[in-house]
Design an enzyme around this catalytic site. Structure first.
Site, PDB file in Angstrom:
ATOM      1  N   LYS A  63      -4.144  48.148  67.143  1.00  0.00           N
ATOM      2  CA  LYS A  63      -4.186  46.693  66.881  1.00  0.00           C
ATOM      3  C   LYS A  63      -4.127  46.524  65.359  1.00  0.00           C
ATOM      4  CE  LYS A  63      -6.479  43.586  65.737  1.00  0.00           C
ATOM      5  NZ  LYS A  63      -6.188  42.817  64.487  1.00  0.00           N
TER       6      LYS A  63
ATOM      7  N   GLU B 289     -20.443  44.070  48.721  1.00  0.00           N
ATOM      8  CA  GLU B 289     -19.019  44.287  48.449  1.00  0.00           C
ATOM      9  C   GLU B 289     -18.284  42.958  48.307  1.00  0.00           C
ATOM     10  OE1 GLU B 289     -16.587  45.625  51.778  1.00  0.00           O
ATOM     11  OE2 GLU B 289     -15.605  47.065  50.453  1.00  0.00           O
TER      12      GLU B 289
ATOM     13  N   GLU C 155     -14.986  53.847  59.397  1.00  0.00           N
ATOM     14  CA  GLU C 155     -14.779  53.935  57.948  1.00  0.00           C
ATOM     15  C   GLU C 155     -14.929  52.513  57.419  1.00  0.00           C
ATOM     16  OE1 GLU C 155     -11.142  55.962  57.008  1.00  0.00           O
ATOM     17  OE2 GLU C 155     -11.843  57.833  57.890  1.00  0.00           O
TER      18      GLU C 155
ATOM     19  N   CYS D 116     -11.373  49.735  49.202  1.00  0.00           N
ATOM     20  CA  CYS D 116     -12.720  50.072  49.688  1.00  0.00           C
ATOM     21  C   CYS D 116     -13.444  51.016  48.743  1.00  0.00           C
ATOM     22  CB  CYS D 116     -12.634  50.681  51.076  1.00  0.00           C
ATOM     23  SG  CYS D 116     -11.625  52.174  51.133  1.00  0.00           S
TER      24      CYS D 116
HETATM   25  P1  NAD Z   1     -12.471  43.360  59.007  1.00  0.00           P
HETATM   26  O1  NAD Z   1     -13.632  44.137  59.448  1.00  0.00           O
HETATM   27  O2  NAD Z   1     -12.562  41.874  58.961  1.00  0.00           O
HETATM   28  O3  NAD Z   1     -11.193  43.672  59.932  1.00  0.00           O
HETATM   29  C1  NAD Z   1     -10.731  44.980  60.149  1.00  0.00           C
HETATM   30  C2  NAD Z   1      -9.967  45.011  61.450  1.00  0.00           C
HETATM   31  O4  NAD Z   1     -10.870  44.712  62.505  1.00  0.00           O
HETATM   32  C3  NAD Z   1      -8.838  43.995  61.558  1.00  0.00           C
HETATM   33  O5  NAD Z   1      -7.721  44.584  62.195  1.00  0.00           O
HETATM   34  C4  NAD Z   1      -9.428  42.917  62.444  1.00  0.00           C
HETATM   35  O6  NAD Z   1      -8.450  42.243  63.196  1.00  0.00           O
HETATM   36  C5  NAD Z   1     -10.319  43.720  63.356  1.00  0.00           C
HETATM   37  N1  NAD Z   1     -11.432  42.992  63.975  1.00  0.00           N
HETATM   38  C6  NAD Z   1     -12.070  41.875  63.522  1.00  0.00           C
HETATM   39  N2  NAD Z   1     -13.048  41.530  64.379  1.00  0.00           N
HETATM   40  C7  NAD Z   1     -13.055  42.448  65.370  1.00  0.00           C
HETATM   41  C8  NAD Z   1     -13.847  42.635  66.530  1.00  0.00           C
HETATM   42  N3  NAD Z   1     -14.843  41.809  66.851  1.00  0.00           N
HETATM   43  N4  NAD Z   1     -13.578  43.696  67.320  1.00  0.00           N
HETATM   44  C9  NAD Z   1     -12.595  44.568  66.995  1.00  0.00           C
HETATM   45  N5  NAD Z   1     -11.807  44.428  65.916  1.00  0.00           N
HETATM   46  C10 NAD Z   1     -12.034  43.379  65.109  1.00  0.00           C
HETATM   47  O7  NAD Z   1     -12.061  43.950  57.593  1.00  0.00           O
HETATM   48  P2  NAD Z   1     -10.911  43.466  56.638  1.00  0.00           P
HETATM   49  O8  NAD Z   1     -11.292  42.228  55.944  1.00  0.00           O
HETATM   50  O9  NAD Z   1      -9.636  43.505  57.394  1.00  0.00           O
HETATM   51  O10 NAD Z   1     -10.871  44.699  55.597  1.00  0.00           O
HETATM   52  C11 NAD Z   1     -11.690  44.808  54.489  1.00  0.00           C
HETATM   53  C12 NAD Z   1     -12.847  45.743  54.765  1.00  0.00           C
HETATM   54  O11 NAD Z   1     -12.371  47.033  55.158  1.00  0.00           O
HETATM   55  C13 NAD Z   1     -13.669  45.985  53.511  1.00  0.00           C
HETATM   56  O12 NAD Z   1     -15.023  45.996  53.847  1.00  0.00           O
HETATM   57  C14 NAD Z   1     -13.221  47.367  53.070  1.00  0.00           C
HETATM   58  O13 NAD Z   1     -14.140  48.055  52.262  1.00  0.00           O
HETATM   59  C15 NAD Z   1     -13.018  48.035  54.387  1.00  0.00           C
HETATM   60  N6  NAD Z   1     -12.159  49.212  54.243  1.00  0.00           N
HETATM   61  C16 NAD Z   1     -12.712  50.445  54.435  1.00  0.00           C
HETATM   62  C17 NAD Z   1     -11.929  51.588  54.253  1.00  0.00           C
HETATM   63  C18 NAD Z   1     -12.501  52.972  54.422  1.00  0.00           C
HETATM   64  O14 NAD Z   1     -11.729  53.922  54.478  1.00  0.00           O
HETATM   65  N7  NAD Z   1     -13.807  53.148  54.481  1.00  0.00           N
HETATM   66  C19 NAD Z   1     -10.582  51.452  53.906  1.00  0.00           C
HETATM   67  C20 NAD Z   1     -10.070  50.171  53.712  1.00  0.00           C
HETATM   68  C21 NAD Z   1     -10.855  49.061  53.892  1.00  0.00           C
END
Ligand code: NAD
Length: 543
Positions: A236, A442, A311, A344
């Protein structure tokens, strides 16, 4: 107009084939699920509006490149009646109306992936490895297209996409394709004359859900090891940058990955994402995203006792000792604005030894002001836009609250008025009160804080003073001190006098709230597979 006679952003309806291997209607003009869809973050999310339009299978044309906006399930393009509008962060213009999948599409995709699992899981590792290398070939052949579409979709610098991000996407596949062939016999041992043989057996369907800040790189970091391990995948993509997932599906098809082994369901996190991670047909959940969503994902997976790899976010410290190479540490500090701070791993908390603090911060401010902000497609741009209006407001909210909390704004602190749109000035705070939000939460935008420290103990205490533990950076001239400090930092990865360099077979992940589990090399296979130990008694036969 493009050579195909279409304008950028124009939608091109296409015919959808009519075979229904999954028992699904597959002609254009249908929807899988007659039920009304819930509104998504209504009033807050500017990029997600259900078009409520016609149900057709469509292509978007993004800078002359045709991209399917439909799902990819069981080797077919599948449409949905509901679509959401995908805007570009560069100019907030519409670039695509994307199929909005839900429970029905997820069930179909998980079903297709389960059906394909028998064949793919029993395919010899050598053959799996060859196909994954062909996927890497396909990525390398289309680097330019992938980079162009991803930059238009998420606003990252085009030159980074071309020169480092997309080549890394290909390396994700090569790395796990090669590592797979080294697994055999790796952990074999004997005990009391008994032979112990370890195998990494495929476990089933891996659900992959990832964010928008480096969409294809982050997704393939999860997809490649799952496929290498013999699992099938339902992915997804992030709704704020969904398009390269679709080009990637074409690449897997062209590489000869059998139908159903890799599936894409486009949709909103709370709808398609939640349905996927809670589906009982899924054997593994690989999630990358925010801590808040990570908690929801872990809860959903727990109901089925599905193993999860999380992650999550970070608030990484960047410790700079007085004896560090000044120019290198300054350049690296400014580098934390990369991708407009939407990284991140970014070391956004600068911890600077007192004796150099004033000079260092002065030069940091000067250099930050000199960064070129603008269109990410221009070669001279250092800093592009934030991803969406919603995210822009979120970042600005952090900045405004930091000022209210008593932090002093040293530079930036608002939109770039010359550019308008989603361009936010590189921002540096000093003198933020201990424990305040800007030092502990963050932001995920171009916002750094600077704090001073007097001793090694001080530096370590400040560095470890958050609930995150994704990464840390240490710049020091004395190598022994650098190693001592690195040992005391709570982080999945500590970089000493460098940043972002990583061998893909090394473990990667977060401590504390930054995640659960480690990925990379054998750690990824340990997560994806059902690891089995076969213990065989010594043979009694003498012949
Ligand atoms: P997010 O958690 O809002 O969304 C991530 C993904 O989860 C998206 O595809 C979203 O559609 C999906 N999602 C949202 N709600 C969901 C639910 N209830 N059930 C299942 N899936 C759901 O994060 P974001 O705003 O897209 O990304 C930014 C975040 O990601 C930051 O916190 C960043 O630090 C983190 N990040 C972590 C890493 C790592 O390797 N640790 C890498 C990149 C980004």
């Amino acid at each position: 107009m493009t050579s195909s006679g279409t304008s950028p952003g124009e939608r091109v309806p296409t015919a959808v084939s009519n075979h229904g291997d999954h028992g699904l209607p597959t002609s254009s003009g249908w929807r899988l699920d007659g039920s009304p869809r819930p509104a998504y973050r209504s009033g807050t999310n500017d990029r997600i509006r259900s078009s409520g339009g016609t149900a057709t299978s469509e292509l978007a044309v993004v800078e002359g490149i045709h991209v399917s906006t439909d799902h990819w399930i069981g080797g077919e393009r599948i449409a949905s009646l509901d679509r959401w509008t995908d805007l570009s962060p560069i100019d907030e213009q519409l670039i695509a109306e994307v199929a909005r999948g839900g429970t029905t599409e997820i069930r179909a995709a998980v079903g297709a992936a389960r059906e394909a699992f028998g064949g793919w899981g029993s395919t010899q590792p050598k053959r799996r490895s060859e196909i994954l290398h062909r996927v890497a070939d396909g990525i390398e052949a289309r680097v330019s297209e992938l980079a162009t579409v991803e930059t238009r979709d998420n606003g990252s610098l085009l030159r980074s996409m071309r020169n480092s991000v997309m080549p890394r996407v290909a390396r994700n596949f090569r790395s796990f394709a090669d590592r797979l062939l080294e697994l055999e016999g790796e952990a074999d041992a004997s005990y009391n004359g008994h032979a112990e043989r370890v195998t990494w057996d495929p476990s089933g369907v891996t659900a992959v859900v990832t964010p928008w800040n480096a969409p294809l790189m982050l997704a393939t970091w999860r997809i490649a090891p799952a496929l290498a391990a013999g699992n099938t995948v339902v992915f997804k993509p992030p709704e704020w940058a969904p398009l390269t997932a679709s080009l990637f599906a074409d690449i897997t098809r062209d590489a000869g990955l059998p139908d159903g082994v890799f599936n894409v369901v486009q949709g909103i996190g709370e709808e398609a994402g939640a349905a996927l991670v809670g589906d009982p047909g899924v054997a593994r959940v690989a999630f990358t995203g925010s801590v808040a969503t990570g908690r929801l994902v872990a809860q959903a997976a727990a109901a089925n006792l599905t193993p999860v790899s999380l992650e999550l976010g970070g608030k990484s410290p960047f410790v700079i000792f007085a004896d560090a190479d000044r120019e290198a540490s300054l350049a690296q500090a400014v580098n934390q604005f990369d991708n407009a701070g939407q990284v991140c791993l970014a070391g956004t908390r600068l911890l600077i030894e007192s004796s150099i603090y004033d000079e260092f911060v002065g030069r940091l401010i000067e250099t930050s002001r000199a960064l070129v902000q603008g269109d990410p497609r221009s070669e001279s741009t250092d800093l592009g836009p934030l991803i969406t209006r919603e995210h822009f407001e979120r970042v600005d909210g952090f900045v405004r609250r930091a000022v209210t909390d008593g932090a002093r704004l040293a530079t930036g602190g608002g939109p770039n008025e010359d550019l308008g749109g989603l361009y936010y000035r590189p921002t540096v705070f000093v003198d933020a009160p201990e424990g305040s939000e800007i030092l502990t939460q963050e932001v995920f935008g171009p916002v750094l804080t600077a704090q001073r420290f007097d001793s090694e103990d001080d530096a370590v205490a400040l560095a470890n003073a958050t609930d995150y533990g994704l990464a840390a950076i240490v710049y020091a001239g004395d190598p022994e001190r650098a190693q001592r400090v690195a040992e005391r930092l709570v982080a999945g990865t500590v970089w000493v006098n460098c940043f972002f360099v990583r061998e893909l077979n090394a473990p990667f992940g977060g401590s504390r709230n930054s995640g659960i589990g480690r990925e990379g090399g054998v750690w990824s296979f340990d997560f994806s597979a059902d690891v089995k130990n076969v213990v065989t008694a010594p043979s009694e036969r003498s012949d």
